[in-house]
Design an enzyme around this catalytic site. Structure first.
Site, PDB file in Angstrom:
ATOM      1  N   ASN A  84       0.865  -1.182  -0.018  1.00 18.62           N
ATOM      2  CA  ASN A  84       0.107   0.038   0.157  1.00 18.62           C
ATOM      3  C   ASN A  84       1.035   1.250  -0.229  1.00 18.62           C
ATOM      4  O   ASN A  84       0.583   2.302  -0.758  1.00 18.62           O
ATOM      5  CB  ASN A  84      -1.141  -0.013   1.102  1.00 18.62           C
ATOM      6  CG  ASN A  84      -2.261  -0.952   1.063  1.00 18.62           C
ATOM      7  OD1 ASN A  84      -2.294  -1.233   0.135  1.00 18.62           O
ATOM      8  ND2 ASN A  84      -2.814  -1.177   2.317  1.00 18.62           N
ATOM      9  N   SER A  85       1.912   1.353   0.900  1.00 20.58           N
ATOM     10  CA  SER A  85       2.753   2.531   1.123  1.00 20.58           C
ATOM     11  C   SER A  85       3.421   2.855  -0.476  1.00 20.58           C
ATOM     12  O   SER A  85       3.587   3.873  -0.727  1.00 20.58           O
ATOM     13  CB  SER A  85       3.697   2.333   2.373  1.00 20.58           C
ATOM     14  OG  SER A  85       2.962   2.118   3.425  1.00 20.58           O
ATOM     15  N   GLY A 113      -2.982   4.509   7.503  1.00 17.40           N
ATOM     16  CA  GLY A 113      -1.505   4.737   7.949  1.00 17.40           C
ATOM     17  C   GLY A 113      -0.554   4.429   6.959  1.00 17.40           C
ATOM     18  O   GLY A 113       0.627   5.158   6.938  1.00 17.40           O
ATOM     19  N   ASP A 114      -0.786   3.406   6.007  1.00 17.74           N
ATOM     20  CA  ASP A 114       0.267   3.025   5.035  1.00 17.74           C
ATOM     21  C   ASP A 114       0.094   4.322   4.078  1.00 17.74           C
ATOM     22  O   ASP A 114       1.178   4.456   3.242  1.00 17.74           O
ATOM     23  CB  ASP A 114      -0.283   2.013   3.970  1.00 17.74           C
ATOM     24  CG  ASP A 114      -0.859   0.782   5.086  1.00 17.74           C
ATOM     25  OD1 ASP A 114      -0.112   0.575   6.114  1.00 17.74           O
ATOM     26  OD2 ASP A 114      -1.504  -0.240   4.697  1.00 17.74           O
ATOM     27  N   ALA A 115      -0.936   4.986   3.720  1.00 22.16           N
ATOM     28  CA  ALA A 115      -0.965   5.924   2.769  1.00 22.16           C
ATOM     29  C   ALA A 115      -0.258   7.103   3.211  1.00 22.16           C
ATOM     30  O   ALA A 115       0.673   7.844   2.589  1.00 22.16           O
ATOM     31  CB  ALA A 115      -2.483   6.471   2.354  1.00 22.16           C
TER      32      ALA A 115
END
Length: 342
Positions: A67-68, A296-298
């Site tokens: 995701n990140s 949080g990943d973003a």
């Protein structure tokens, strides 16, 4: 002029997210707490079929690190700036993942395991808050032999920035060690994430080893407080914990360590040099909140996108807040075609 090709490398557990809005009863039925991230146990196995059969589900490429990396790639808008490795199965979910991540412009080198199904993550949303239950399956089968293959190690050598979330500690700590050592030896930037309370509690030793290489440590307030408790720091103060984490012994002294702790709608805490700065987040009216999955990943992806461009911390945090703000107004970790970050 910096060449951005392959500048960022992520490694982690590639999962296909299966997201659905459910009710509290569904969570209670499978003994799941809201706003938590756990690995599936036997009691959770029937849940995936239940979700797919009885709820309106959406599929998207998931897994924390993936995701990140996907978000950083989207924010950079430079094809091939990022690469990613992890293990998937040879099945329809694996094909979905490949299609989705390639469309996002990430250069993926998956290890494909014929004997195991592609990992999935149930994202159960109640009132905009999410709970994640990951069935790692193939993601659990990543081996450092794959990393050592010349065509894959070339990605390590090309990259200047590495991001590996803490979840990968449960799968291939030796792969993390290889990348961390390479990063330290070559004055590159190694980043990791506390990821989940259970990582801080049950994978303490491997986590400590990885953190000693980290130039950036990310996490949220719950994870930070769990880390503090596990290490007997006797403080719940996020600012104090962030400082202590930034001062954790470090293998390589080229870069000083910076700790970045998010706190949902509360300010982001950044610790470096024994000092703390707080950055307010963009407030979002409750009715606009769709789903906190991937927030949080973003944040990490947005942060990294400015970091690789050599921008100051303020800009990195701003980009992180922008990215997570976009993500929580959509289902799953998805985003519009182009960012409009200024």
């Amino acid at each position: 002029m910096t060449s951005y090709e392959g500048i960022l490398l992520g490694m982690g557990n590639p999962l296909l997210d299966i997201s659905a809005v459910v009710e509290d009863d569904f969570l209670n039925k499978y003994d799941v707490k809201l706003d938590n991230a756990i690995v599936a146990e036997d009691k959770h196995v029937p849940m995936y079929e239940d979700l797919i059969s009885n709820y309106n589900v959406e599929y998207s490429a998931g897994g924390a690190t993936q995701n990140s990396i996907k978000v950083a790639q989207w924010m950079l808008q430079i094809p091939g700036a990022s690469s990613y490795m992890g293990c998937i199965g040879k099945d329809k979910f694996g094909e979905e993942l490949k299609k989705s991540i390639k469309a996002a412009g990430v250069n993926v080198h998956y290890l494909e395991d014929e004997s195991v199904a592609t990992g999935t993550c149930a994202s159960c949303v109640v009132g905009g808050e999410r709970s994640l239950i990951a069935n790692l399956a193939a993601a659990n089968c990543y081996k450092s032999d794959h990393l050592k293959k010349p065509e894959n190690w070339a990605l390590v050598e090309k990259a200047q920035f590495y991001y590996i979330a803490g979840f990968f500690l449960t799968v291939s700590p030796d792969s993390i060690q290889l990348v961390a050592e390479h990063s330290a030896a070559n004055n590159k930037v190694f980043m990791t994430n506390l990821s989940a309370p259970f990582i801080c509690e049950f994978f303490k030793d491997v986590q400590e080893k990885a953190l000693s290489y980290a130039d950036y440590i990310f996490g949220n307030e719950t994870e930070a407080r769990t880390f503090s408790k596990v290490h007997g720091w006797e403080t719940d103060d996020v600012k104090q914990i962030a400082i202590k984490l930034s001062q954790w012994p470090k293998v390589s002294g080229t870069h000083k360590r910076i700790t970045v702790i998010t706190q949902g709608p509360d300010p982001v805490v950044v610790a470096e040099d024994g000092k703390v700065k707080k950055f307010p987040v963009v407030p979002l009216p409750k009715e606009k909140l769709v789903d906190t999955n991937g927030a949080g990943d973003a944040f990490v992806g947005g942060f990294i996108c400015q970091l690789v461009k050599g921008k100051p911390i303020e800009d990195c945090v701003k980009a992180g807040c922008y990215a997570s703000n976009v993500i929580i107004q959509r289902s799953g970790c998805t985003f519009p075609e182009k960012p409009d970050f200024k």
